[in-house]
Write a protein that holds these residues in place. Structure first.
Motif, PDB file in Angstrom:
ATOM      1  N   ARG A 142       0.831  -1.214   0.000  1.00  0.00           N
ATOM      2  CA  ARG A 142       0.000   0.000   0.000  1.00  0.00           C
ATOM      3  C   ARG A 142       0.858   1.254   0.000  1.00  0.00           C
ATOM      4  O   ARG A 142       0.537   2.245  -0.648  1.00  0.00           O
ATOM      5  CB  ARG A 142      -0.945   0.030   1.208  1.00  0.00           C
ATOM      6  CG  ARG A 142      -1.919  -1.146   1.335  1.00  0.00           C
ATOM      7  CD  ARG A 142      -2.894  -1.368   0.189  1.00  0.00           C
ATOM      8  NE  ARG A 142      -2.383  -1.978  -0.997  1.00  0.00           N
ATOM      9  CZ  ARG A 142      -2.239  -3.307  -1.208  1.00  0.00           C
ATOM     10  NH1 ARG A 142      -2.528  -4.173  -0.275  1.00  0.00           N
ATOM     11  NH2 ARG A 142      -1.787  -3.754  -2.370  1.00  0.00           N
ATOM     12  N   MET A 143       1.973   1.254   0.711  1.00  0.00           N
ATOM     13  CA  MET A 143       2.851   2.429   0.749  1.00  0.00           C
ATOM     14  C   MET A 143       3.515   2.645  -0.608  1.00  0.00           C
ATOM     15  O   MET A 143       3.646   3.781  -1.073  1.00  0.00           O
ATOM     16  CB  MET A 143       3.909   2.293   1.848  1.00  0.00           C
ATOM     17  CG  MET A 143       3.356   2.248   3.270  1.00  0.00           C
ATOM     18  SD  MET A 143       2.361   3.682   3.750  1.00  0.00           S
ATOM     19  CE  MET A 143       0.699   3.162   3.331  1.00  0.00           C
ATOM     20  N   ALA A 144       3.903   1.557  -1.274  1.00  0.00           N
ATOM     21  CA  ALA A 144       4.488   1.676  -2.613  1.00  0.00           C
ATOM     22  C   ALA A 144       3.470   2.252  -3.596  1.00  0.00           C
ATOM     23  O   ALA A 144       3.811   3.055  -4.470  1.00  0.00           O
ATOM     24  CB  ALA A 144       4.995   0.316  -3.094  1.00  0.00           C
ATOM     25  N   GLU A 145       2.199   1.863  -3.442  1.00  0.00           N
ATOM     26  CA  GLU A 145       1.148   2.384  -4.312  1.00  0.00           C
ATOM     27  C   GLU A 145       0.877   3.860  -4.032  1.00  0.00           C
ATOM     28  O   GLU A 145       0.781   4.671  -4.956  1.00  0.00           O
ATOM     29  CB  GLU A 145      -0.148   1.581  -4.100  1.00  0.00           C
ATOM     30  CG  GLU A 145      -0.059   0.157  -4.562  1.00  0.00           C
ATOM     31  CD  GLU A 145      -1.173  -0.725  -4.045  1.00  0.00           C
ATOM     32  OE1 GLU A 145      -1.156  -1.922  -4.358  1.00  0.00           O
ATOM     33  OE2 GLU A 145      -2.073  -0.227  -3.316  1.00  0.00           O
ATOM     34  N   MET A 146       0.764   4.207  -2.766  1.00  0.00           N
ATOM     35  CA  MET A 146       0.385   5.576  -2.401  1.00  0.00           C
ATOM     36  C   MET A 146       1.520   6.581  -2.526  1.00  0.00           C
ATOM     37  O   MET A 146       1.288   7.736  -2.862  1.00  0.00           O
ATOM     38  CB  MET A 146      -0.151   5.608  -0.960  1.00  0.00           C
ATOM     39  CG  MET A 146      -1.494   4.937  -0.801  1.00  0.00           C
ATOM     40  SD  MET A 146      -2.087   5.003   0.901  1.00  0.00           S
ATOM     41  CE  MET A 146      -2.428   6.747   1.061  1.00  0.00           C
ATOM     42  N   PHE A 147       2.749   6.138  -2.247  1.00  0.00           N
ATOM     43  CA  PHE A 147       3.864   7.087  -2.170  1.00  0.00           C
ATOM     44  C   PHE A 147       4.994   6.803  -3.158  1.00  0.00           C
ATOM     45  O   PHE A 147       5.837   7.664  -3.365  1.00  0.00           O
ATOM     46  CB  PHE A 147       4.438   7.105  -0.746  1.00  0.00           C
ATOM     47  CG  PHE A 147       3.433   7.525   0.280  1.00  0.00           C
ATOM     48  CD1 PHE A 147       3.166   8.864   0.506  1.00  0.00           C
ATOM     49  CD2 PHE A 147       2.739   6.577   1.015  1.00  0.00           C
ATOM     50  CE1 PHE A 147       2.230   9.250   1.448  1.00  0.00           C
ATOM     51  CE2 PHE A 147       1.794   6.953   1.963  1.00  0.00           C
ATOM     52  CZ  PHE A 147       1.537   8.296   2.179  1.00  0.00           C
ATOM     53  N   GLY A 148       5.010   5.604  -3.736  1.00  0.00           N
ATOM     54  CA  GLY A 148       6.125   5.231  -4.603  1.00  0.00           C
ATOM     55  C   GLY A 148       5.773   5.130  -6.074  1.00  0.00           C
ATOM     56  O   GLY A 148       6.608   4.761  -6.887  1.00  0.00           O
TER      57      GLY A 148
END
Length: 156
Positions: A142-148
């Motif tokens: 989820r962090m890779a999707e939202m921020f990466g």
């Protein structure tokens, strides 16, 4: 490893069987609280290993947005001052057939009193692209999707 983490592999199937008898589909939420420095709040449960996004199940009669707001407050003490924004919807078939997870982002909140009743062992703020080694795979995704810039995977 504490006693809750030891018994979780045995109690979770019983919980799922009960849930399946009660409803054909389950719906959960995860909350991404982002502070002024761009860090995200993660939690460590007393019954699961690793760092997770705060979240849980949607109660009967509750909207998913309200559930995300409630879970964020219960697990972290962060009280949203504006509604969360729906970021993504995922099928969690890998984990539990018929389960779905909605992810909400919160950028405005104030600190309140924790109400998790012993469910949360630890909370912490982290750089979303430099997570602790033991962050759960779904948290990393989820962090890779939202921020990466990674594409949103419809599967949890």
């Amino acid at each position: 490893m504490n006693w809750r983490q030891r018994i979780e592999p045995f109690t979770r199937p019983l919980f799922f069987a009960y849930s399946r008898m009660q409803r054909g589909m389950t719906l959960g939420v995860r909350s991404v609280a982002v502070d002024a420095d761009g860090r995200v709040m993660l939690v460590k449960h007393t019954y699961l290993a690793g760092w997770w996004l705060p979240g849980g199940g949607v109660d009967r009669g509750e909207t998913t947005g309200d559930a995300a707001t409630r879970e964020l407050f219960e697990e972290t003490g962060l009280k949203a001052t504006t509604p969360g924004r729906l970021v993504s919807v995922h099928s969690n078939e890998r984990f539990f057939r018929g389960d779905h997870v909605m992810v909400y982002r919160f950028d405005a909140f104030e600190t309140g009193e924790l109400t998790h009743h012993g469910e949360i062992a630890e909370t912490g703020w982290f750089d979303p692209l430099n997570l602790p080694e033991d962050a759960h795979r779904s948290t990393r995704d989820r962090m890779a999707e939202m921020f990466g810039g990674a594409p949103v995977d419809p599967r949890w």
